[in-house]
Design an enzyme around this catalytic site. Structure first.
Site, PDB file in Angstrom:
ATOM      1  N   ASN A 137       6.855   6.061 -15.102  1.00 33.49           N
ATOM      2  CA  ASN A 137       6.425   5.584 -13.796  1.00 33.49           C
ATOM      3  C   ASN A 137       5.213   6.383 -13.356  1.00 33.49           C
ATOM      4  OD1 ASN A 137       6.914   6.366 -10.538  1.00 33.49           O
ATOM      5  ND2 ASN A 137       6.847   4.204 -11.048  1.00 33.49           N
ATOM      6  N   ASP A 243      -2.292  10.083   7.904  1.00 34.10           N
ATOM      7  CA  ASP A 243      -1.932   8.971   7.032  1.00 34.10           C
ATOM      8  C   ASP A 243      -2.827   7.759   7.280  1.00 34.10           C
ATOM      9  OD1 ASP A 243      -0.389   7.533   5.095  1.00 34.10           O
ATOM     10  OD2 ASP A 243       1.338   8.745   5.643  1.00 34.10           O
TER      11      ASP A 243
END
Length: 433
Positions: A137, A243
């Site tokens: 992954n 963010d």
């Protein structure tokens, strides 16, 4: 193919004077996000350079993938549905540098914002192997530097979190920085646990991705920086971090990452992504668009394109273009898009003559084709994104809204068509200079 292959032969802005990784690097990065910015000299690091704004526009992403701008979503859809297996391994371009390194002795770890002065690697891709299936992954995780050879990593409850929960003891990973945009886009894509993101990147590159083996993991052979590391059971405070919403995220207890070995190219070019700015938005939002489009297609097969808009943090606002055949298609498409991407708060549905990636065109469609009492629907008390500072933080809910900016079916479309100047699309000022 690596990061440098997309920079060669394309316009870049090159800065030759030394730049400080504390604030100055980020400040210069956001002056002009239209093309890559190469820092030839980083203060305190005479043997390396840095680069930002590699995927700061859809045009640049299209160029890196060698497709037209409107074909990005289709190219990513093909890559995720039909990944290309990796054809063996090759020699790495990076070399061993140090064990248990004091990381910022070797590479700059920028401080982007002054309020909390946290040092972050925001461009790091974490590679881990599923203990049950052996499938790798790749995923982006922000890494807050905590001194010497330690980081604190924001571990969202997605695939890597699941792999760690099924691993006995600490989890060994590789962290790569500075790879081809195809690898970055693949790592940011949401897929099934059986999907190997390196194979997705290989499909985007028509089978030309070179990989190598390092401590039992397959990594891009042309990465600029590779760190082998261990995600420990220990947790520490992580954040605050700016963010996607360009506001401060909260502080959480997150796992500690201990770097074992550090590898660099002989002349490394460190990849920098400024949190909250255009590249961050594209890397988060654009890989979600193929999934949204597939789900909308189940409801309205004539969907043309889906865009998560940079002005909407490439996460909270979206635009869907459709070929409208019957009244109600637009609202069905909009509801499907909101369901496909639960973080989306507002969706605008436009006709196929409107470029959904052009904010002026979308606003023009809203201005000339929308009546608020007829064409705007709201969905109250819906679950939204934790990134949205306007939500009700006690309940985690908000109101979503859908704007039908398509031409009404009972009206003559000619009344809503933008007039054009004859020959303007074919003529060039250069011909008359």
């Amino acid at each position: 193919m690596g990061l440098r292959s997309v920079l060669s032969g394309s316009p870049v802005t090159e800065l030759t004077e030394p730049v400080d990784p504390r604030f100055e690097l980020a400040a210069l990065s956001v002056q002009d996000e239209s093309q890559p910015l190469v820092f030839d000299s980083v203060a305190g690091y005479p043997d390396l350079s840095a680069v930002t704004n590699v995927v700061s526009s859809r045009e640049r992403i299209a160029g890196a993938l060698d497709v037209d701008r409107g074909e990005i979503v289709d190219a990513m859809t093909r890559a995720t549905t039909d990944p290309v297996p990796l054809d063996g391994t090759t020699a790495a371009t990076f070399e061993y540098v140090a064990t248990s390194p004091t990381v910022d002795d070797h590479v700059p770890i920028p401080t982007y914002y002054d309020e909390h002065e946290r040092q972050y690697i925001a461009s790091g891709i974490v590679i881990a192997k599923d203990p049950d299936t052996g499938v790798q992954n790749l995923s982006f995780h922000r890494l807050m530097y905590d001194g010497e050879n330690e980081f604190v990593m924001r571990l969202v409850e997605r695939h890597l979190h699941d792999i760690r929960s099924r691993t006995d003891g600490p989890l060994d990973v590789a962290i790569v920085v500075g790879v081809h945009p195809a690898v970055e886009l693949a790592a940011a894509t949401s897929g099934s646990p059986e999907m190997d993101e390196l194979e997705v990147a290989n499909a985007l590159l028509d089978g030309d991705l070179a990989v190598t083996k390092l401590d039992g993991l397959t990594v891009p052979a042309e990465a600029e920086l590779v760190m082998t590391a261990t995600i420990r059971d220990e947790t520490r405070a992580e954040g605050p971090f700016v963010d996607l919403s360009r506001t401060w995220d909260t502080v959480r207890q997150q796992p500690v990452v201990e770097v074992r070995d550090l590898y660099l190219r002989p002349d490394p070019m460190i990849r920098v992504v400024v949190p909250g700015k255009r590249e961050h938005a594209h890397l988060m939002g654009l890989p979600q668009e193929p999934r949204i489009k597939r789900i909308v297609e189940n409801t309205v097969p004539t969907v043309q394109e889906v865009v998560l808009t940079p002005g909407g943090c490439s996460w909270l606002h979206g635009v869907v273009s459709i070929e409208k055949r019957t009244e109600g298609d637009a609202k069905n498409a909009g509801l499907a898009a909101l369901a496909a991407h639960p973080s989306m708060k507002r969706v605008v549905v436009v006709d196929e003559d409107i470029d959904p990636a052009d904010p002026d065109a979308v606003e023009w469609a809203v201005a000339t084709r929308v009546q608020a009492d007829q064409d705007i629907e709201t969905v109250e008390n819906a679950k939204g994104s934790s990134l949205d500072p306007s939500q009700d933080f006690e309940t985690g809910t908000l109101t979503k809204w859908l704007v039908d900016a398509t031409v009404p079916s009972n009206r003559d479309r000619a009344e809503f068509t933008e007039a054009t100047v004859p020959g303007a699309a074919e003529i060039s000022l250069a011909e008359y200079q």
